[in-house]
Design a protein around this motif. Structure first.
Motif, mmCIF file in Angstrom:
data_model
loop_
_atom_site.group_PDB
_atom_site.id
_atom_site.type_symbol
_atom_site.label_atom_id
_atom_site.label_comp_id
_atom_site.label_asym_id
_atom_site.label_seq_id
_atom_site.Cartn_x
_atom_site.Cartn_y
_atom_site.Cartn_z
ATOM 1 N N SER A 10 0.834 -1.203 0.000
ATOM 2 C CA SER A 10 0.000 0.000 0.000
ATOM 3 C C SER A 10 0.865 1.248 0.000
ATOM 4 N N PHE A 11 0.275 2.340 -0.477
ATOM 5 C CA PHE A 11 0.917 3.646 -0.402
ATOM 6 C C PHE A 11 0.537 4.274 0.939
ATOM 7 N N ALA A 12 1.515 4.563 1.772
ATOM 8 C CA ALA A 12 1.240 5.043 3.125
ATOM 9 C C ALA A 12 0.430 6.338 3.104
ATOM 10 N N GLY A 13 -0.780 6.265 3.667
ATOM 11 C CA GLY A 13 -1.607 7.448 3.827
ATOM 12 C C GLY A 13 -2.299 7.944 2.579
ATOM 13 N N ASP A 14 -2.138 7.261 1.454
ATOM 14 C CA ASP A 14 -2.681 7.742 0.182
ATOM 15 C C ASP A 14 -3.893 6.888 -0.217
ATOM 16 N N ILE A 15 -5.049 7.265 0.288
ATOM 17 C CA ILE A 15 -6.251 6.461 0.057
ATOM 18 C C ILE A 15 -6.624 6.414 -1.416
ATOM 19 N N ALA A 16 -6.519 7.522 -2.119
ATOM 20 C CA ALA A 16 -6.917 7.554 -3.526
ATOM 21 C C ALA A 16 -6.083 6.586 -4.363
ATOM 22 N N SER A 17 -4.771 6.605 -4.176
ATOM 23 C CA SER A 17 -3.907 5.696 -4.941
ATOM 24 C C SER A 17 -4.156 4.247 -4.556
ATOM 25 N N ASN A 18 -4.424 4.021 -3.284
ATOM 26 C CA ASN A 18 -4.699 2.649 -2.841
ATOM 27 C C ASN A 18 -6.027 2.132 -3.373
ATOM 28 N N ILE A 19 -7.023 2.991 -3.466
ATOM 29 C CA ILE A 19 -8.301 2.571 -4.060
ATOM 30 C C ILE A 19 -8.074 2.118 -5.497
ATOM 31 N N ALA A 20 -7.322 2.909 -6.260
ATOM 32 C CA ALA A 20 -7.057 2.548 -7.658
ATOM 33 C C ALA A 20 -6.337 1.206 -7.739
ATOM 34 N N SER A 54 -6.128 10.631 11.538
ATOM 35 C CA SER A 54 -6.380 11.616 10.484
ATOM 36 C C SER A 54 -6.984 10.988 9.232
ATOM 37 N N LEU A 55 -6.843 9.670 9.089
ATOM 38 C CA LEU A 55 -7.324 8.989 7.888
ATOM 39 C C LEU A 55 -8.633 8.241 8.102
ATOM 40 N N ALA A 56 -9.088 8.144 9.327
ATOM 41 C CA ALA A 56 -10.250 7.303 9.647
ATOM 42 C C ALA A 56 -11.509 7.779 8.921
ATOM 43 N N THR A 57 -12.328 6.810 8.526
ATOM 44 C CA THR A 57 -13.562 7.101 7.811
ATOM 45 C C THR A 57 -14.579 6.000 8.110
ATOM 46 N N ASP A 58 -15.697 5.990 7.383
ATOM 47 C CA ASP A 58 -16.717 4.980 7.640
ATOM 48 C C ASP A 58 -17.375 4.562 6.326
ATOM 49 N N LEU A 62 -17.872 8.577 0.287
ATOM 50 C CA LEU A 62 -18.215 8.473 -1.134
ATOM 51 C C LEU A 62 -17.083 7.886 -1.968
ATOM 52 N N ARG A 63 -15.856 8.000 -1.474
ATOM 53 C CA ARG A 63 -14.725 7.440 -2.220
ATOM 54 C C ARG A 63 -14.822 5.919 -2.336
ATOM 55 N N LEU A 64 -15.596 5.308 -1.432
ATOM 56 C CA LEU A 64 -15.720 3.850 -1.417
ATOM 57 C C LEU A 64 -16.815 3.339 -2.345
ATOM 58 N N ASP A 65 -17.577 4.247 -2.923
ATOM 59 C CA ASP A 65 -18.690 3.828 -3.779
ATOM 60 C C ASP A 65 -18.224 2.962 -4.951
ATOM 61 N N VAL A 66 -17.001 3.173 -5.399
ATOM 62 C CA VAL A 66 -16.502 2.410 -6.552
ATOM 63 C C VAL A 66 -16.428 0.915 -6.226
ATOM 64 N N PHE A 67 -16.204 0.581 -4.962
ATOM 65 C CA PHE A 67 -16.162 -0.830 -4.588
ATOM 66 C C PHE A 67 -17.555 -1.449 -4.635
ATOM 67 N N GLN A 68 -18.553 -0.683 -4.189
ATOM 68 C CA GLN A 68 -19.920 -1.202 -4.262
ATOM 69 C C GLN A 68 -20.351 -1.380 -5.708
ATOM 70 N N GLN A 69 -19.979 -0.422 -6.545
ATOM 71 C CA GLN A 69 -20.317 -0.531 -7.957
ATOM 72 C C GLN A 69 -19.657 -1.758 -8.585
ATOM 73 N N CYS A 70 -18.400 -1.983 -8.242
ATOM 74 C CA CYS A 70 -17.676 -3.145 -8.755
ATOM 75 C C CYS A 70 -18.312 -4.443 -8.266
ATOM 76 N N SER A 71 -18.676 -4.460 -6.999
ATOM 77 C CA SER A 71 -19.333 -5.631 -6.425
ATOM 78 C C SER A 71 -20.644 -5.941 -7.136
ATOM 79 N N ASP A 72 -21.434 -4.905 -7.355
ATOM 80 C CA ASP A 72 -22.742 -5.091 -7.998
ATOM 81 C C ASP A 72 -22.604 -5.573 -9.438
ATOM 82 N N VAL A 73 -21.696 -4.949 -10.177
ATOM 83 C CA VAL A 73 -21.555 -5.251 -11.608
ATOM 84 C C VAL A 73 -20.987 -6.653 -11.827
#
Length: 245
Positions: A10-20, A54-58, A62-73
């Motif tokens: 993983s890229f430390a602290g870089d959520i966007a790059s890790n999502i990709a 500083s990175l915590a989320t739930d 909205l950045r996680l929506d791409v995973f739900q879309q991938c799961s559904d498709v």
């Protein structure tokens, strides 16, 4: 059922790059017919306890929506690791995306002593029920505690997914414990470890798959990124890398 464990850096602290990067590996898993894919501990941020607050989320991020879309498709269940914000505390969490269903969360229930200054404990075991298997996630330290596997087995789990961030020092115990619980509880056990720098150590990879007899089917090396896939129908496992796919 085809179950995939991803080994990656993983890229430390870089959520966007890790999502990709997670999506890239998920596409490989989909291409190989996977029904479920999961990633190492805190995979979307890297295992960085001092950055977790500083990175915590739930699940509503909205950045996680791409995973739900991938799961559904693609009709695939996806488990990713991230610091989970709940109330006033941060937990070592996983968010699970299942096709056309609400997102589910799991938080590490048994923390290593070094994690206690940074994280709160989860209080409930998640199980994912599929038409053919009952799947229990476990996160690193707790996955090496006999009580955790016993509880998962009491919930009828027959697939145990260990999402970890382990150094070379931590692997010998894992390589003894996971086949033992596989044999004892007649579980498939998959370990997804990361590689590269994590906090104050180097994660050592060697992700692996054991069948219900405790036999080691496949194991990755300590430096490569890739996917291990367990086919529970054939009782065979394979390794796939992005190179050559």
């Amino acid at each position: 059922m085809k179950i995939s464990a991803v080994q990656l850096q993983s890229f430390a602290g870089d959520i966007a790059s890790n999502i990709a990067k997670h999506l890239e590996f998920t596409r490989v898993a989909v291409a190989q017919g996977a029904d479920l894919v999961f990633f190492p501990e805190l995979s979307l941020t890297g295992y960085e306890p001092q950055l977790a607050q500083s990175l915590a989320t739930d699940t509503t991020d909205l950045r996680l929506d791409v995973f739900q879309q991938c799961s559904d498709v693609h009709n695939i269940t996806i488990g990713v690791g991230l610091p989970r914000l709940t109330g006033s505390q941060v937990q070592i969490g996983m968010i699970w995306f299942t096709p056309n269903a609400p997102r589910q969360t799991y938080a590490k229930q048994q923390l290593h002593i070094d994690e206690i200054p940074f994280f709160g404990q989860g209080d409930k075991q998640l199980v994912l029920r599929t038409p053919t298997h009952t799947v229990a996630p476990a996160i690193c330290y707790e996955s090496l505690q006999q009580s955790h596997a016993d509880h998962a087995a009491n919930l009828s789990a027959d697939v145990y997914l260990a999402s970890v961030a382990k150094s070379a020092d931590g692997l010998p115990k894992a390589m003894l414990h996971y086949p033992s619980i596989a044999r004892q509880h007649r579980m498939y056990v998959l370990m997804a470890n990361c590689i590269g720098p994590c906090d104050n150590f180097i994660s050592a990879g060697q992700s692996a798959v054991w069948n219900k007899q405790g036999e080691l089917l496949v194991q990755m090396d300590s430096e490569s990124e890739g996917i291990l896939m367990m086919n529970t129908i054939s009782n065979q496992a394979s390794i796939y890398t992005l190179v050559g796919i």
